[in-house]
Design an enzyme around this catalytic site. Structure first.
Site, mmCIF file in Angstrom:
data_model
loop_
_atom_site.group_PDB
_atom_site.id
_atom_site.type_symbol
_atom_site.label_atom_id
_atom_site.label_comp_id
_atom_site.label_asym_id
_atom_site.label_seq_id
_atom_site.Cartn_x
_atom_site.Cartn_y
_atom_site.Cartn_z
ATOM 1 N N CYS A 10 64.030 24.215 43.767
ATOM 2 C CA CYS A 10 63.651 24.241 42.703
ATOM 3 C C CYS A 10 65.160 24.112 42.021
ATOM 4 O O CYS A 10 65.935 25.453 42.254
ATOM 5 C CB CYS A 10 62.432 23.758 41.793
ATOM 6 S SG CYS A 10 62.213 25.338 41.205
ATOM 7 N N CYS A 82 62.852 19.257 43.008
ATOM 8 C CA CYS A 82 63.355 18.618 42.476
ATOM 9 C C CYS A 82 64.590 18.262 43.191
ATOM 10 O O CYS A 82 64.767 18.629 44.455
ATOM 11 C CB CYS A 82 64.034 18.961 41.226
ATOM 12 S SG CYS A 82 64.891 20.391 41.827
ATOM 13 N N CYS A 89 71.103 21.776 47.960
ATOM 14 C CA CYS A 89 70.440 23.084 48.880
ATOM 15 C C CYS A 89 71.430 22.493 49.774
ATOM 16 O O CYS A 89 71.993 22.093 50.502
ATOM 17 C CB CYS A 89 69.005 22.475 49.347
ATOM 18 S SG CYS A 89 68.429 24.066 50.489
#
Length: 139
Positions: A10, A82, A89
């Site tokens: 996250c 999230c 990412c």
């Protein structure tokens, strides 16, 4: 046989991914090595610790960590929790399964102290139910 690796991500590795790591270790530790990290490391949120203690899971010794690229690349399953983490990412290799399980950020809850606390409890319960479902069904 070595365990598979699941990596919960996250934004700040403060609330959601910390709770997911705690539930993951509780429900998945027979088959999985469980880790969590964030795009940033905001420190472990005391309310996340308190919320998990309510359900008998102690995460107070967990640390808030940045994403470790080697771990990301060697994970079997990466779960973003999230939208920010899903968007930012780093790319994962094709062999790494990646899914997004979105949950509200309890640290951004508004209202009275009690209302904000109820958001922590709700998100904790949602994360726990999702990981329990994964433990039971693999989905």
């Amino acid at each position: 046989m070595s365990k598979k690796i699941i990596y919960f991500l996250c934004t700040g590795n403060s609330c959601r991914s910390q709770m997911a790591e705690g539930f993951g270790k509780h429900y998945l530790s027979d088959e999985w090595e469980v880790y969590s990290a964030g795009m940033e490391a905001h420190g472990l949120n005391p309310n996340a610790v308190k919320a998990m203690n309510e359900v008998g899971i102690d995460i107070s010794d967990q640390t808030s960590d940045l994403i470790h690229i080697d771990l990301l690349n060697n994970a079997d399953f990466v779960v973003t929790l999230c939208g920010d983490a899903a968007d930012k990412c780093p790319l994962t290799p094709a062999h790494v399964k990646r899914e997004h399980w979105g949950f509200d950020d309890p640290a951004k809850a508004e209202g009275t102290k009690e209302e904000r606390w109820m958001v922590f409890q709700r998100v904790r319960d949602e994360i726990g139910a999702r990981i329990k479902k994964f433990a039971e069904t693999g989905e």
